[in-house]
Design a protein around this motif. Structure first.
Motif, short mmCIF file in Angstrom:
data_model
loop_
_atom_site.label_atom_id
_atom_site.label_comp_id
_atom_site.label_asym_id
_atom_site.label_seq_id
_atom_site.Cartn_x
_atom_site.Cartn_y
_atom_site.Cartn_z
N GLY A 145 0.67 -1.16 0.00
CA GLY A 145 -0.01 0.15 0.03
C GLY A 145 0.63 1.16 0.10
O GLY A 145 2.12 1.27 0.17
N THR A 146 0.15 2.43 -0.04
CA THR A 146 0.68 3.65 -0.07
C THR A 146 0.59 4.36 1.30
O THR A 146 0.31 3.65 2.32
N GLN A 147 0.71 5.45 1.57
CA GLN A 147 0.86 6.17 2.82
C GLN A 147 -0.40 6.13 3.67
O GLN A 147 -0.31 6.23 4.82
N MET A 148 -1.75 5.57 3.04
CA MET A 148 -2.76 5.40 3.94
C MET A 148 -2.45 4.38 4.85
O MET A 148 -3.38 3.83 5.96
N ILE A 149 -1.47 3.39 4.75
CA ILE A 149 -1.61 2.31 5.53
C ILE A 149 -0.52 2.56 6.56
O ILE A 149 -0.38 1.52 7.58
N ALA A 150 0.10 3.75 6.54
CA ALA A 150 1.10 4.21 7.49
C ALA A 150 0.71 4.52 8.84
O ALA A 150 1.47 4.41 9.83
N LYS A 151 -0.49 5.07 8.79
CA LYS A 151 -0.78 5.62 10.17
C LYS A 151 -1.82 4.96 11.02
O LYS A 151 -2.91 4.52 10.52
N GLY A 152 -1.69 5.00 12.42
CA GLY A 152 -2.74 4.56 13.17
C GLY A 152 -3.10 3.02 13.25
O GLY A 152 -4.47 2.58 13.76
N LEU A 153 -2.64 2.16 12.45
CA LEU A 153 -2.79 0.59 12.54
C LEU A 153 -2.49 -0.22 13.43
O LEU A 153 -0.98 -0.41 13.53
N ASP A 154 -3.27 -0.86 14.49
CA ASP A 154 -2.54 -1.82 15.27
C ASP A 154 -2.68 -3.37 14.86
O ASP A 154 -3.86 -3.70 14.87
N LEU A 155 -1.57 -3.96 14.21
CA LEU A 155 -1.62 -5.03 13.57
C LEU A 155 -0.61 -5.85 14.29
O LEU A 155 0.60 -5.87 13.86
N PRO A 156 -1.01 -6.73 15.21
CA PRO A 156 -0.17 -7.28 16.31
C PRO A 156 0.62 -8.54 15.28
O PRO A 156 1.73 -9.03 15.88
N PHE A 157 0.24 -9.01 14.13
CA PHE A 157 0.51 -10.28 13.67
C PHE A 157 1.73 -9.75 12.71
O PHE A 157 2.18 -10.73 11.81
N VAL A 158 1.75 -8.42 12.32
CA VAL A 158 2.64 -7.90 11.49
C VAL A 158 3.96 -7.76 12.32
O VAL A 158 4.36 -7.27 13.22
N THR A 159 5.20 -8.58 11.47
CA THR A 159 6.33 -8.75 12.29
C THR A 159 7.32 -8.05 11.05
O THR A 159 8.72 -8.13 11.49
N LEU A 160 6.83 -7.81 9.84
CA LEU A 160 7.98 -7.16 8.92
C LEU A 160 7.28 -6.17 8.15
O LEU A 160 6.21 -6.24 7.84
N VAL A 161 8.08 -5.00 8.22
CA VAL A 161 7.71 -3.88 7.25
C VAL A 161 8.82 -3.63 6.21
O VAL A 161 9.75 -3.50 6.60
N GLY A 162 8.40 -3.70 4.79
CA GLY A 162 9.36 -3.32 4.02
C GLY A 162 9.07 -1.94 3.33
O GLY A 162 8.02 -1.83 2.47
N VAL A 163 10.08 -1.02 3.39
CA VAL A 163 9.65 0.19 2.54
C VAL A 163 10.49 0.06 1.37
O VAL A 163 11.84 -0.03 1.16
N ILE A 164 9.86 -0.03 -0.01
CA ILE A 164 10.45 -0.46 -1.15
C ILE A 164 11.27 0.61 -1.64
O ILE A 164 12.42 0.27 -2.38
N SER A 165 11.15 1.82 -1.38
CA SER A 165 11.91 2.86 -1.73
C SER A 165 11.53 4.21 -0.95
O SER A 165 10.36 4.88 -0.89
N ALA A 166 12.72 4.34 -0.02
CA ALA A 166 12.45 5.51 0.87
C ALA A 166 12.71 6.96 0.30
O ALA A 166 12.76 7.89 0.78
N ASP A 167 13.49 6.91 -0.97
CA ASP A 167 13.69 8.02 -1.81
C ASP A 167 12.66 8.85 -2.67
O ASP A 167 12.99 9.93 -3.19
N THR A 168 11.42 8.29 -2.73
CA THR A 168 10.28 8.95 -3.72
C THR A 168 10.18 10.55 -3.32
O THR A 168 9.93 11.21 -4.44
N ALA A 169 10.14 10.66 -2.16
CA ALA A 169 9.87 12.20 -1.86
C ALA A 169 11.06 12.96 -1.27
O ALA A 169 10.75 14.23 -0.86
N LEU A 170 12.22 12.40 -1.20
CA LEU A 170 13.22 12.74 -0.37
C LEU A 170 13.97 13.97 -1.13
O LEU A 170 14.37 15.05 -0.42
#
Length: 321
Positions: free
Chosen positions: A137-162
Motif C-alpha cells: 500500500g501507499t501512505q494510507m497504511i502508515a498511520k494508526g493501524l494496530d496489527l499485532p501479527f505484522v512482524t515485517l515492514v518493507g519500505v520499497i523505496s525511501a527516496d520517492t519524496a526525499l
C-alpha cells in the motif's frame, strides 16, 4: 526486492505472520518511453508523465492530477516505433513482483485505486482477520493501524519524496518512514523494518532507521537556520495561474520587479526565490508560476499589494509544490 527483504518475507510467511510493503506511489510504471525517439507520454492537460495502471481494462495511462485517461500506446505516436518501454514502479508492480516470488501468499493492495469510501474499512478488516498475508500500500497504511501479527515492514523505496524541491521534503520523509515502521513489532512477537534506499547516509533516513526524533530535529533545525527557513524566517508563496503561458510569465516577472522595488523602498531584510514555473508547471490546462518571499515579517510588504484574481497568496505554506 533486496536480498534482505526477500529473506525477511520468506521467514515471515513461513512463520505464519504478516508483512506490510510500503511504496508511496500508485500504478505499475511511472512513465512510458519510446526507446527509438525518446517520446514520453505526458498528460495533455498537466504536462506531467502519465502513469501506467495495468489493473484497468487493457492497461490505461492515468494522470494523477486531473484524472485524464487514455489507452497505453502499442507504438510511438511521434515516430511510429514499437520499442515502447515502461519505467519506474508503483504499488501494482510491487504486487505483481510479490506474486511472482510467493505465488502461495495471499495479497492485499490498499491504495486509492482499490479503496474509496467504506472500502478502507473492508480492506483493513480483511487484513486484521488474517485473510491476507501481505499488505501492499501507499501512505494510507502508515498511520494508526494496530496489527499485532505484522512482524515485517518493507519500505520499497525511501527516496520517492526525499529530493523534491520543497523545504519540508526531509521532514515528510522522516515522518512517513517512522509512521510506517511503527506498524511492525506491536506485540510480543517483535518486528523488523527493512528500508530500501539509494541514500542510506541521508540524515532523515538515518534518523528514521534509529527512530531518533531528537537527532533528526537537531540536524533539520540546523539546516533550516542556515537557509532562514521556518521557524527562523517566514515564507510567502505567491502563485499565478492562467491558460496563457506568456501572460503567466509576464505577470510573474512584473510582480517580482514590484516586490524587489518595495523591499528596497521599505528597507526590509527579505529575498525572493523566483519568479519561476511551479514544480507542476501546468495543471488542468492552466500554467502556473510562483514567487517565494523569504522574510521575517510579511505584513509590511504585503499590506499594499493589489493582485489580480489569478494570484493566490499562501502565507506560511506547508509545501512549495
Amino acid at each position: 526486492f533486496s536480498r534482505v527483504l526477500q529473506e525477511g518475507l520468506s521467514r515471515t510467511l513461513n512463520a505464519g505472520e504478516q508483512a506490510i510493503l510500503f511504496l508511496n506511489r500508485r500504478g505499475a510504471a511511472t512513465f512510458v518511453l519510446c526507446r527509438d525517439c525518446g517520446y514520453v507520454a505526458n498528460c495533455p492537460n498537466c504536462d506531467i508523465p502519465l502513469t501506467l495502471h495495468r489493473a484497468m481494462a487493457a492497461g490505461r495511462l492515468v494522470c494523477h492530477r486531473c484524472n485524464h485517461r487514455q489507452h497505453a500506446p502499442e507504438h510511438c505516436p511521434d515516430c511510429g516505433g514499437h520499442h515502447i518501454r515502461y519505467f519506474g514502479l508503483g504499488t501494482e508492480r510491487v504486487e505483481a513482483a510479490v506474486q511472482e516470488l510467493h505465488p502461495e501468499a495471499r495479497l492485499l493492495r490498499w491504495d486509492r485505486d482499490t479503496a474509496s469510501g467504506s472500502d478502507h474499512e473492508r480492506l483493513l478488516q480483511v487484513f486484521v482477520e488474517r485473510r491476507a498475508d501481505i499488505l501492499v500500500g501507499t501512505q494510507m497504511i502508515a498511520k494508526g493501524l494496530d496489527l499485532p501479527f505484522v512482524t515485517l515492514v518493507g519500505v520499497i523505496s525511501a527516496d520517492t519524496a526525499l529530493f523534491l524541491p520543497d523545504w519540508t521534503a526531509a521532514e515528510r520523509t522522516f515522518q512517513l518512514l517512522t509512521q510506517v515502521a511503527g506498524r511492525a513489532g506491536r506485540s510480543h512477537r517483535g518486528g523488523r523494518v527493512v528500508i530500501q534506499t539509494y541514500n542510506p547516509d541521508h540524515y532523515a533516513i538515518e534518523a528514521a532507521a534509529r527512530h531518533d526524533y531528537a537527532g533528526f530535529y537537531t540536524q533539520e533545525l540546523a539546516h533550516r537556520r542556515q537557509l532562514t527557513y521556518p521557524p527562523f524566517g517566514r515564507l510567502v508563496a505567491l502563485r499565478f495561474s492562467d491558460s496563457d503561458a506568456r501572460r503567466c510569465r509576464v505577470e510573474a516577472e512584473r510582480l517580482s520587479s514590484w516586490l524587489t522595488a518595495e523591499i528596497r523602498r521599505l528597507g526590509l531584510s527579505a529575498d525572493l526565490i523566483g519568479p519561476a514555473p511551479c514544480f507542476l508547471a501546468r495543471v488542468q490546462g492552466r500554467y502556473r508560476w510562483q514567487i517565494v518571499v523569504r522574510i521575517a515579517d510579511p505584513a509590511p510588504l504585503l499590506s499594499n499589494v493589489a493582485l489580480p484574481r489569478q494570484w493566490r497568496v499562501d502565507v506560511d505554506p506547508v509545501s512549495l509544490l
